[in-house]
Design a protein around this motif. Structure first.
Motif, PDB file in Angstrom:
ATOM      1  N   SER A  47      24.171   5.666 105.004  1.00 25.79           N
ATOM      2  CA  SER A  47      23.417   5.800 103.760  1.00 25.79           C
ATOM      3  C   SER A  47      22.998   7.234 103.457  1.00 25.79           C
ATOM      4  N   LYS A  48      23.304   8.167 104.367  1.00 19.93           N
ATOM      5  CA  LYS A  48      22.915   9.561 104.128  1.00 19.93           C
ATOM      6  C   LYS A  48      23.874  10.505 104.851  1.00 19.93           C
ATOM      7  N   ILE A  49      24.238  11.594 104.180  1.00 26.85           N
ATOM      8  CA  ILE A  49      25.075  12.622 104.797  1.00 26.85           C
ATOM      9  C   ILE A  49      24.153  13.622 105.494  1.00 26.85           C
ATOM     10  N   GLU A  50      24.243  13.694 106.813  1.00 22.69           N
ATOM     11  CA  GLU A  50      23.318  14.531 107.576  1.00 22.69           C
ATOM     12  C   GLU A  50      23.886  14.823 108.966  1.00 22.69           C
ATOM     13  N   HIS A  51      23.160  15.681 109.713  1.00 23.51           N
ATOM     14  CA  HIS A  51      23.443  15.966 111.120  1.00 23.51           C
ATOM     15  C   HIS A  51      24.875  16.441 111.361  1.00 23.51           C
ATOM     16  N   MET A  52      25.367  17.306 110.478  1.00 22.60           N
ATOM     17  CA  MET A  52      26.721  17.840 110.627  1.00 22.60           C
ATOM     18  C   MET A  52      26.716  19.369 110.565  1.00 22.60           C
ATOM     19  N   ASP A  53      25.566  19.968 110.778  1.00 24.70           N
ATOM     20  CA  ASP A  53      25.390  21.399 110.540  1.00 24.70           C
ATOM     21  C   ASP A  53      26.351  22.294 111.325  1.00 24.70           C
ATOM     22  N   THR A  54      26.783  21.859 112.505  1.00 26.07           N
ATOM     23  CA  THR A  54      27.614  22.720 113.357  1.00 26.07           C
ATOM     24  C   THR A  54      29.104  22.629 113.055  1.00 26.07           C
ATOM     25  N   LEU A  55      29.496  21.770 112.144  1.00 27.97           N
ATOM     26  CA  LEU A  55      30.925  21.557 111.871  1.00 27.97           C
ATOM     27  C   LEU A  55      31.451  22.576 110.862  1.00 27.97           C
ATOM     28  N   HIS A  56      31.377  23.835 111.221  1.00 27.06           N
ATOM     29  CA  HIS A  56      31.722  24.917 110.294  1.00 27.06           C
ATOM     30  C   HIS A  56      33.204  24.947 109.930  1.00 27.06           C
ATOM     31  N   GLU A  57      34.061  24.356 110.748  1.00 22.86           N
ATOM     32  CA  GLU A  57      35.498  24.388 110.502  1.00 22.86           C
ATOM     33  C   GLU A  57      35.996  23.195 109.690  1.00 22.86           C
ATOM     34  N   LEU A  58      35.101  22.318 109.261  1.00 25.79           N
ATOM     35  CA  LEU A  58      35.498  21.085 108.589  1.00 25.79           C
ATOM     36  C   LEU A  58      36.295  21.361 107.315  1.00 25.79           C
ATOM     37  N   GLN A  59      37.479  20.749 107.220  1.00 25.64           N
ATOM     38  CA  GLN A  59      38.347  20.917 106.059  1.00 25.64           C
ATOM     39  C   GLN A  59      38.572  19.606 105.304  1.00 25.64           C
ATOM     40  N   ILE A  60      38.589  18.504 106.049  1.00 32.20           N
ATOM     41  CA  ILE A  60      38.847  17.186 105.460  1.00 32.20           C
ATOM     42  C   ILE A  60      37.739  16.231 105.894  1.00 32.20           C
ATOM     43  N   PHE A  61      37.093  15.601 104.926  1.00 32.97           N
ATOM     44  CA  PHE A  61      35.981  14.694 105.238  1.00 32.97           C
ATOM     45  C   PHE A  61      36.097  13.444 104.380  1.00 32.97           C
ATOM     46  N   SER A  62      36.176  12.294 105.050  1.00 31.70           N
ATOM     47  CA  SER A  62      36.252  11.012 104.347  1.00 31.70           C
ATOM     48  C   SER A  62      35.045  10.162 104.714  1.00 31.70           C
ATOM     49  N   ILE A  63      34.219   9.852 103.697  1.00 30.33           N
ATOM     50  CA  ILE A  63      33.043   9.010 103.919  1.00 30.33           C
ATOM     51  C   ILE A  63      32.936   7.992 102.783  1.00 30.33           C
ATOM     52  N   ARG A  68      27.792  21.604 100.747  1.00 27.77           N
ATOM     53  CA  ARG A  68      28.059  22.984 100.311  1.00 27.77           C
ATOM     54  C   ARG A  68      28.139  23.942 101.494  1.00 27.77           C
ATOM     55  N   ARG A  69      27.565  23.575 102.627  1.00 33.19           N
ATOM     56  CA  ARG A  69      27.568  24.466 103.797  1.00 33.19           C
ATOM     57  C   ARG A  69      28.961  24.584 104.434  1.00 33.19           C
ATOM     58  N   PHE A  70      29.862  23.663 104.098  1.00 32.54           N
ATOM     59  CA  PHE A  70      31.190  23.679 104.698  1.00 32.54           C
ATOM     60  C   PHE A  70      32.144  24.480 103.814  1.00 32.54           C
ATOM     61  N   LYS A  71      32.256  25.747 104.108  1.00 30.18           N
ATOM     62  CA  LYS A  71      33.007  26.671 103.257  1.00 30.18           C
ATOM     63  C   LYS A  71      34.506  26.412 103.268  1.00 30.18           C
ATOM     64  N   ASN A  72      35.004  25.686 104.270  1.00 29.80           N
ATOM     65  CA  ASN A  72      36.439  25.414 104.356  1.00 29.80           C
ATOM     66  C   ASN A  72      36.817  24.026 103.853  1.00 29.80           C
ATOM     67  N   LEU A  73      35.843  23.279 103.374  1.00 35.51           N
ATOM     68  CA  LEU A  73      36.109  21.907 102.925  1.00 35.51           C
ATOM     69  C   LEU A  73      36.990  21.914 101.671  1.00 35.51           C
ATOM     70  N   ARG A  74      38.140  21.257 101.768  1.00 35.79           N
ATOM     71  CA  ARG A  74      39.078  21.218 100.649  1.00 35.79           C
ATOM     72  C   ARG A  74      39.435  19.802 100.213  1.00 35.79           C
ATOM     73  N   THR A  75      39.273  18.841 101.118  1.00 39.24           N
ATOM     74  CA  THR A  75      39.613  17.445 100.794  1.00 39.24           C
ATOM     75  C   THR A  75      38.413  16.562 101.108  1.00 39.24           C
ATOM     76  N   LEU A  76      37.994  15.790 100.108  1.00 40.86           N
ATOM     77  CA  LEU A  76      36.794  14.959 100.261  1.00 40.86           C
ATOM     78  C   LEU A  76      37.038  13.588  99.642  1.00 40.86           C
ATOM     79  N   ASN A  77      36.649  12.557 100.362  1.00 40.72           N
ATOM     80  CA  ASN A  77      36.742  11.193  99.826  1.00 40.72           C
ATOM     81  C   ASN A  77      35.362  10.546  99.859  1.00 40.72           C
ATOM     82  N   LEU A  78      34.848  10.221  98.672  1.00 37.35           N
ATOM     83  CA  LEU A  78      33.550   9.552  98.530  1.00 37.35           C
ATOM     84  C   LEU A  78      33.697   8.208  97.819  1.00 37.35           C
ATOM     85  N   SER A  79      34.899   7.833  97.472  1.00 35.91           N
ATOM     86  CA  SER A  79      35.133   6.644  96.648  1.00 35.91           C
ATOM     87  C   SER A  79      34.577   5.390  97.316  1.00 35.91           C
TER      88      SER A  79
END
Length: 334
Positions: free
Chosen positions: A121-137, A152-163
């Protein structure tokens, strides 16, 4: 514990399960050799533990060099016991019963993370994942659209699934996400176009400016009204709560003594922005001014219609009353 467990036998990750999984993913020509002589688990870089009814993550500390781990389609309730997998790049925890994002602090090399179809129910506790590029939630219980700002903290994030989350029903969902994450290439399995990024960024900027403007204006409106209304028409503007919005007066009064704004002008590229910003600000003011006048005229028309209807009703009642009295007097004369 879910009622699903009534029909499913929960499993734990033990040595037998791990050994079997390693053997299954070996090529056929060396599978027999692996079974006979065994394999050093530190040499394993990929491990698939899907569809095994795993309830709890455990006993993975032996895989010190693991880079890819599949734990999808189980009944896992917590993300735990992954601390030693510091080389992990790819982690799939989709189709489980996870409610909270946790236990990922040491996975600093993680690039691909799937938490699809859980109960988060909440996006949290991922602060150290600086290399994250693909995230599906996608297909979780995310209800607050503002939670997306955390990403916004994940500067390399390019693919995101929130559907499939509740907040996807918000009509501003797509524009909000793209505006706050302008570097996205794919959102919900679709390519993000440059046009969408531009439109969403403009809308978010205007929304924030309008909110700021309304708050500032509300706090200073009494000061504006303290001055005398010198020009014809200002009384109407005051009644519509839009006085001093049809021009640059508001902008000038806000930034006239702003020393910080003057300092910003010396930064590279800010000069052009400061030249364009006042006209844009004034344009927003004029939009508010026109909208306020329109609403004021609408209110005035409604009030006028009310009094006209009231006057007609009173006149009709008076006429009816006179008629009744006249009929009464005529009957008594007879």
């Amino acid at each position: 514990m879910s009622q699903l467990y009534n029909s499913i036998e929960p499993n734990i990750i033990d040595d037998e399960m791990v050994q079997k999984a390693v053997e299954e993913q070996c090529p056929e020509d060396i599978e027999k050799l692996v079974k006979r002589e065994g394999i050093n688990l530190k040499d394993v870089t990929e491990l698939q533990l899907s569809f095994r009814n795993i309830l709890q993550i455990d006993n993975l500390w032996q895989f010190g060099n693991l880079t890819k781990l599949q734990l999808d389609n189980n009944i896992i309730e917590r993300i735990e016991a992954l601390e030693s997998l510091v080389h992990l790049v790819w982690l799939d925890l989709s189709f489980n019963n996870i409610e909270v994002i946790e236990g990922l602090d040491t996975l600093v090399k993680l690039q691909d993370l799937s938490l699809y179809n859980n109960r988060i129910s909440k996006i949290e506790h991922m602060d150290t994942l600086h290399e994250l590029q693909i995230f599906s939630i996608g297909k979780n219980n995310l209800t607050t659209l503002e939670d997306v700002i955390y990403l916004r903290r994940f500067k390399n994030l390019r693919t995101l699934n929130l559907s499939g989350n509740p907040f996807c029903d918000d009509e501003q969902y797509m524009l909000f996400v793209v505006a706050h994450l302008p570097d996205l290439v794919y959102l919900d399995f679709k390519l993000v176009s440059d046009t969408t990024v531009s439109i969403s960024a403009c809308e978010i900027r205007q929304e924030h400016l309008t909110e700021h403007l309304l708050c500032w204006y509300a706090s200073n409106i009494l000061a504006f009204r303290a001055g005398s209304l010198q020009k014809l028409g200002l009384q109407k503007h005051a009644a519509a709560f839009v006085e001093y919005l049809n021009g640059s007066f508001l902008f000038d009064s806000m930034y006239a003594d702003d020393t910080e704004a003057a300092k910003l002008a010396h930064l590279p590229g800010v000069g052009d922005l400061l030249q364009a910003y006042p006209s844009w600000f004034v344009s927003v003011c004029e939009n508010l001014f026109n909208y306020g006048l329109k609403e004021y005229e609408k209110r005035e028309a409604e009030v006028s219609n009310f009094y006209e209807s009231l006057h007609e009703a009173l006149t009709a009642n008076q006429q009816e009353g006179r008629k009744i009295i006249l009929d009464f007097e005529n009957r008594n004369k007879r």
